[in-house]
Design a protein around this motif. Structure first.
Motif, short mmCIF file in Angstrom:
data_model
loop_
_atom_site.label_atom_id
_atom_site.label_comp_id
_atom_site.label_asym_id
_atom_site.label_seq_id
_atom_site.Cartn_x
_atom_site.Cartn_y
_atom_site.Cartn_z
N PRO A 1 0.80 -1.24 0.00
CA PRO A 1 0.00 0.00 0.00
C PRO A 1 0.83 1.29 0.00
O PRO A 1 0.32 2.34 -0.33
N VAL A 2 2.16 1.19 0.34
CA VAL A 2 2.91 2.45 0.55
C VAL A 2 4.27 2.49 -0.15
O VAL A 2 5.14 3.27 0.20
N ARG B 1 -1.56 8.71 -2.59
CA ARG B 1 -1.20 9.42 -1.36
C ARG B 1 0.21 9.16 -0.85
O ARG B 1 0.66 9.80 0.09
N VAL B 2 0.92 8.19 -1.45
CA VAL B 2 2.28 7.93 -0.95
C VAL B 2 3.26 7.83 -2.12
O VAL B 2 3.03 7.06 -3.06
N GLY C 1 9.57 4.75 2.29
CA GLY C 1 10.97 4.57 2.66
C GLY C 1 11.34 3.10 2.77
O GLY C 1 10.62 2.23 2.27
N ASP D 1 11.82 -0.65 3.71
CA ASP D 1 10.81 -1.56 4.25
C ASP D 1 11.26 -2.03 5.63
O ASP D 1 12.24 -2.75 5.77
N THR E 1 10.14 -4.15 7.57
CA THR E 1 10.13 -5.60 7.83
C THR E 1 11.41 -6.26 7.31
O THR E 1 11.73 -7.38 7.67
N MET F 1 14.22 -4.94 8.01
CA MET F 1 15.27 -4.52 8.96
C MET F 1 14.98 -4.97 10.37
O MET F 1 15.69 -4.65 11.30
N PRO G 1 8.70 10.16 3.25
CA PRO G 1 9.61 10.11 4.39
C PRO G 1 10.86 9.27 4.13
O PRO G 1 10.86 8.43 3.21
N ALA G 2 11.92 9.51 4.86
CA ALA G 2 13.10 8.63 4.94
C ALA G 2 13.63 8.17 3.58
O ALA G 2 13.99 9.01 2.76
N ILE H 1 16.60 5.41 14.92
CA ILE H 1 17.76 4.98 14.11
C ILE H 1 18.44 6.21 13.52
O ILE H 1 17.98 7.32 13.72
N PHE I 1 23.35 9.30 3.30
CA PHE I 1 22.04 9.96 3.32
C PHE I 1 22.29 11.43 3.71
O PHE I 1 21.78 12.35 3.07
N PHE J 1 26.10 -1.03 9.30
CA PHE J 1 24.63 -1.10 9.32
C PHE J 1 24.17 -2.39 10.01
O PHE J 1 23.31 -2.36 10.90
N LEU K 1 6.80 -0.15 14.18
CA LEU K 1 5.88 -0.87 13.27
C LEU K 1 4.54 -1.09 13.94
O LEU K 1 3.49 -0.90 13.33
N LEU L 1 2.56 2.04 13.88
CA LEU L 1 1.97 2.27 12.55
C LEU L 1 0.69 1.47 12.39
O LEU L 1 -0.29 1.94 11.83
N LYS L 2 0.72 0.25 12.92
CA LYS L 2 -0.46 -0.62 12.74
C LYS L 2 -1.60 -0.15 13.65
O LYS L 2 -2.75 -0.14 13.25
#
Ligand SMILES: CC/C=C/CC(=O)SCCNC(=O)CCNC(=O)[C@H](O)C(C)(C)COP(=O)(O)OP(=O)(O)OC[C@H]1O[C@@H](n2cnc3c(N)ncnc32)[C@H](O)[C@@H]1OP(=O)(O)O
Length: 279
Positions: free
Chosen positions: A43-44, A79-80, A84, A86, A88, A90, A128-129, A160, A166, A254, A271, A274-275
């Motif tokens: 979705p994003v 909308r997105v 950034g 994912d 999941t 990381m 974002p990010a 983080i 970056f 990293f 995460l 977010l949910k």
């Protein structure tokens, strides 16, 4: 990922023959030498390993096809632009996976930042990010004038730290002091603020983002390619070399950073938040 060809759009002949992969749609217009590359990872448009891989494949195909001189990056998800990296990829994985994933993130940045193509970010959603990083690798950024579409390197909000390359990319765009504050506070800018600080070059009504990108592209493509490419390289090579010289060390840094229990915990919590947001 395989490159798939899809039927040309009606009445547009061969030049509109689309191709791409499952998560990256490419709409090339050979007549103008411009391709529109759309992320399609609902979705994003989180930058999963698959999306990164497909993105690199599609970019390389366009760079190797001399028909194309410019690429517009945009989102197929409403909308997105991109949420950034994912998250999941990381958390909850193993060091070998983190290393593989980070190598792909480095690779995408290296290829975008020094690309010979004219790259324009048509930012039609939240950015974002890692999504902001992709837009920063472009030569020009156009953001839709919607207060919901925030843009910035917000990594500190997740507990983080954005890596030095970056940071370098942001400093090269908005300067050192503005970057220092934006990175430490994890600032997500409203469109008007992003324009003011120089994070984006134009803010336009949402339904004019792509048309504006096409007209800006025409201006950039009016410059002789070789002179423009050498100038871009002169501006960016020092920044790129800083990573190239220490890619493996950067991966190791990293992996050890992201594997820390404290970091894994903050990513999991983020995460979850977010949910819950939807609940
Ligand atoms: C050193 C490492 C450097 C890292 C750089 C990075 O890129 S870290 C990633 C940082 N990204 C973010 O902080 C953005 C997080 N996402 C958001 O703020 C919102 O999702 C966004 C993009 C504004 C869109 O909001 P919207 O309300 O439209 O969607 P929602 O938040 O409900 O998300 C939909 C589902 O997608 C999941 N999701 C969102 N972002 C990510 C992500 N970056 N990685 C993985 N998954 C993500 C979210 O959990 C929802 O999942 P669901 O299962 O549908 O509940």
């Amino acid at each position: 990922a395989t490159i798939r060809r899809t039927e040309p759009t009606a009445g547009s002949g061969d030049s509109a023959r689309r191709f791409g992969t499952q998560r990256v749609l490419v709409e090339p217009d050979a007549a103008s030498g411009v391709a529109v590359m759309k992320f399609k990872n609902p979705p994003v448009n989180s930058l999963s390993l698959e999306l990164l891989t497909e993105f690199i494949i599609s970019l390389e195909k366009l760079e190797n096809d001399k028909t194309f001189r410019g690429v517009i990056l945009t989102s197929d998800c409403p909308r997105v632009f991109s949420a950034g990296l994912d998250l999941t990829e990381m958390c909850g994985k193993n060091p070998a996976h983190y290393a593989e994933y980070w190598k792909a993130v480095q690779e995408l940045w290296l290829r975008l930042y020094l690309s010979n193509l004219v790259l324009i970010a048509a930012i039609n959603g939240a950015c974002p990010a890692g999504g902001c990083l992709i837009s920063l690798t472009c030569d020009y950024r156009i953001l839709a004038d919607n207060p919901k579409y925030l843009i910035g390197l917000n990594e500190t909000l997740l507990g983080i730290v954005a890596p030095f390359w970056f940071k370098d990319t942001l400093v090269n765009t908005i300067g050192h002091r503005a970057s220092e504050q934006a990175l430490q506070l994890g600032l997500l800018f409203l469109p008007a603020e992003a324009l003011q600080v120089g994070l984006v070059d134009q803010v336009v009504p949402e339904d004019q983002v792509l048309s504006t990108a096409l007209s800006v592209m025409a201006r950039w493509m009016a410059i002789p390619d070789h002179a423009r490419q050498l100038t871009k390289n002169m501006m960016r090579k020092t920044t790129v070399d800083r990573l190239v010289k220490q890619r493996d060390a950067d991966i190791q840094n990293f992996v050890s950073f992201i594997s820390r229990d404290s970091i894994q915990k903050s990513l999991q919590m983020y995460l979850e938040k977010l949910k819950q947001k939807k609940g």
